[in-house]
Write a protein that holds these residues in place. Structure first.
Motif, PDB file in Angstrom:
ATOM      1  N   UNK A 181      -0.006  18.233   1.854  1.00 11.39           N
ATOM      2  CA  UNK A 181      -0.601  18.217   3.191  1.00 11.39           C
ATOM      3  C   UNK A 181       0.115  19.194   4.124  1.00 11.39           C
ATOM      4  N   UNK A 182      -0.623  19.744   5.074  1.00 10.59           N
ATOM      5  CA  UNK A 182       0.001  20.505   6.154  1.00 10.59           C
ATOM      6  C   UNK A 182       0.611  19.499   7.124  1.00 10.59           C
ATOM      7  N   UNK A 183       1.378  19.982   8.091  1.00  6.17           N
ATOM      8  CA  UNK A 183       1.998  19.088   9.077  1.00  6.17           C
ATOM      9  C   UNK A 183       0.915  18.334   9.849  1.00  6.17           C
ATOM     10  N   UNK A 184      -0.126  19.049  10.299  1.00  6.19           N
ATOM     11  CA  UNK A 184      -1.203  18.398  11.056  1.00  6.19           C
ATOM     12  C   UNK A 184      -1.917  17.346  10.212  1.00  6.19           C
ATOM     13  N   UNK A 185      -2.213  17.687   8.964  1.00  5.31           N
ATOM     14  CA  UNK A 185      -2.897  16.731   8.080  1.00  5.31           C
ATOM     15  C   UNK A 185      -2.017  15.520   7.798  1.00  5.31           C
ATOM     16  N   UNK A 186      -0.730  15.771   7.578  1.00  9.82           N
ATOM     17  CA  UNK A 186       0.202  14.673   7.296  1.00  9.82           C
ATOM     18  C   UNK A 186       0.287  13.723   8.484  1.00  9.82           C
ATOM     19  N   UNK A 187       0.361  14.267   9.688  1.00  8.03           N
ATOM     20  CA  UNK A 187       0.429  13.431  10.896  1.00  8.03           C
ATOM     21  C   UNK A 187      -0.820  12.558  11.006  1.00  8.03           C
ATOM     22  N   UNK A 188      -1.984  13.168  10.822  1.00  8.85           N
ATOM     23  CA  UNK A 188      -3.236  12.409  10.919  1.00  8.85           C
ATOM     24  C   UNK A 188      -3.306  11.308   9.872  1.00  8.85           C
ATOM     25  N   UNK A 189      -2.949  11.655   8.624  1.00  9.36           N
ATOM     26  CA  UNK A 189      -3.006  10.688   7.529  1.00  9.36           C
ATOM     27  C   UNK A 189      -2.010   9.547   7.732  1.00  9.36           C
ATOM     28  N   UNK A 190      -0.799   9.885   8.164  1.00 12.53           N
ATOM     29  CA  UNK A 190       0.223   8.857   8.378  1.00 12.53           C
ATOM     30  C   UNK A 190      -0.208   7.894   9.478  1.00 12.53           C
ATOM     31  N   UNK A 191      -0.713   8.423  10.561  1.00 12.52           N
ATOM     32  CA  UNK A 191      -1.157   7.584  11.679  1.00 12.52           C
ATOM     33  C   UNK A 191      -2.263   6.622  11.244  1.00 12.52           C
ATOM     34  N   UNK A 192      -3.257   7.159  10.533  1.00 10.39           N
ATOM     35  CA  UNK A 192      -4.369   6.322  10.049  1.00 10.39           C
ATOM     36  C   UNK A 192      -3.875   5.284   9.040  1.00 10.39           C
ATOM     37  N   UNK A 193      -2.984   5.718   8.154  1.00 17.74           N
ATOM     38  CA  UNK A 193      -2.473   4.828   7.114  1.00 17.74           C
ATOM     39  C   UNK A 193      -1.734   3.632   7.715  1.00 17.74           C
ATOM     40  N   UNK A 194      -0.833   3.896   8.661  1.00 18.17           N
ATOM     41  CA  UNK A 194      -0.063   2.813   9.284  1.00 18.17           C
ATOM     42  C   UNK A 194      -0.992   1.877  10.044  1.00 18.17           C
ATOM     43  N   UNK A 195      -1.952   2.424  10.751  1.00 21.65           N
ATOM     44  CA  UNK A 195      -2.915   1.604  11.487  1.00 21.65           C
ATOM     45  C   UNK A 195      -3.717   0.714  10.530  1.00 21.65           C
ATOM     46  N   UNK A 196      -4.203   1.297   9.438  1.00 21.96           N
ATOM     47  CA  UNK A 196      -4.963   0.517   8.446  1.00 21.96           C
ATOM     48  C   UNK A 196      -4.091  -0.551   7.776  1.00 21.96           C
ATOM     49  N   UNK A 197      -2.858  -0.194   7.452  1.00 22.65           N
ATOM     50  CA  UNK A 197      -1.957  -1.157   6.804  1.00 22.65           C
ATOM     51  C   UNK A 197      -1.690  -2.343   7.725  1.00 22.65           C
ATOM     52  N   UNK A 232       0.858  -1.181   0.000  1.00 13.40           N
ATOM     53  CA  UNK A 232       0.000   0.000   0.000  1.00 13.40           C
ATOM     54  C   UNK A 232       0.892   1.229   0.000  1.00 13.40           C
ATOM     55  N   UNK A 233       0.355   2.350  -0.459  1.00 13.13           N
ATOM     56  CA  UNK A 233       1.144   3.576  -0.496  1.00 13.13           C
ATOM     57  C   UNK A 233       0.346   4.783  -0.034  1.00 13.13           C
ATOM     58  N   UNK A 234       1.058   5.779   0.473  1.00 14.49           N
ATOM     59  CA  UNK A 234       0.472   7.037   0.922  1.00 14.49           C
ATOM     60  C   UNK A 234       1.317   8.175   0.368  1.00 14.49           C
ATOM     61  N   UNK A 235       0.667   9.135  -0.306  1.00 12.47           N
ATOM     62  CA  UNK A 235       1.355  10.301  -0.843  1.00 12.47           C
ATOM     63  C   UNK A 235       0.965  11.515   0.001  1.00 12.47           C
ATOM     64  N   UNK A 236       1.944  12.139   0.650  1.00 14.03           N
ATOM     65  CA  UNK A 236       1.687  13.268   1.552  1.00 14.03           C
ATOM     66  C   UNK A 236       1.934  14.624   0.898  1.00 14.03           C
ATOM     67  N   UNK A 237       2.138  14.667  -0.422  1.00 12.59           N
ATOM     68  CA  UNK A 237       2.313  15.948  -1.116  1.00 12.59           C
ATOM     69  C   UNK A 237       1.091  16.836  -0.896  1.00 12.59           C
ATOM     70  N   UNK A 274       5.249   8.422   0.588  1.00 11.69           N
ATOM     71  CA  UNK A 274       5.869   9.472  -0.226  1.00 11.69           C
ATOM     72  C   UNK A 274       5.715  10.786   0.536  1.00 11.69           C
ATOM     73  N   UNK A 275       6.836  11.348   0.968  1.00 10.24           N
ATOM     74  CA  UNK A 275       6.809  12.600   1.737  1.00 10.24           C
ATOM     75  C   UNK A 275       7.284  13.778   0.917  1.00 10.24           C
TER      76      UNK A 275
END
Length: 185
Positions: free
Chosen positions: A106-122, A99-104, A133-134
């Motif tokens: 995103x703000x810092x807050x949005x990136x943190x939220x997305x990364x946390x959810x992504x890792x949990x889902x993965x 699976x992949x996540x592209x953080x282009x 992708x950061x």
């Protein structure tokens, strides 16, 4: 021995003990007796709390300042116990990411939220390796790779992340990471 069915005696005792006690008809505390000193302390506390910048923490991930990494710098991290051979295979791109996540963008807050959810889902999906992708921050006008720097710190703190390293050029190079996850069992 007392009869458990004899509640009349208990009621009489309770009513006698409660004699002279009045019932309030509201559910608010009576603050009229608060001293002027206490009122000033309360006002000072509220003013100080309002002036402090709020730092959100999600899943142990803070938005406070981190050590910045260079946009082209390669990242490598492994928790104790990760085999060197496995780390080398991941770095060479021999462990396929699922699976992949592209953080282009995103703000810092949005990136943190997305990364946390992504890792949990993965991890819930039993993924072994994922791609994050950061970016490298070349297009932002500054050479500071802010999201990359935060992702570097956050991944070290996220539960279930065993290791990560910069990706192969075909998958984003220094602008992306392969992330090795602990499997749920």
């Amino acid at each position: 021995m007392k009869d458990p069915h004899d509640t009349a005696n208990d009621e009489d005792s309770f009513l006698q003990a409660m004699q002279g006690v009045s019932r309030h008809h509201h559910d608010r505390a009576d603050l009229s007796k608060t001293s002027s000193r206490q009122k000033q302390l309360n006002a000072d506390y509220r003013r100080q709390a309002a002036m402090q910048e709020e730092h959100k923490v999600i899943d142990g991930l803070s938005d406070e300042a981190v050590d910045l990494v260079e946009s082209g710098e390669e990242l490598l991290f492994a928790n104790p116990g990760v085999q060197l051979r496995l780390l080398k295979r991941m770095k060479q791109g021999h462990i396929p990411w699922e699976q992949g996540l592209d953080l282009h963008g995103y703000t810092v807050d949005q990136a943190r939220d997305q990364l946390s959810k992504f890792i949990l889902d993965a991890r819930r999906n039993d993924c072994r390796c994922v791609l994050v992708v950061h970016g490298k921050a070349h297009s932002s006008g500054s050479q500071q790779a802010l999201i990359k720097s935060y992702v570097n710190e956050w991944l070290k703190r996220l539960d279930g992340v065993l290791a990560f390293c910069s990706a192969q050029a075909r998958d984003g190079g220094a602008g992306a990471l392969y992330v090795l996850l602990k499997r749920e069992r």
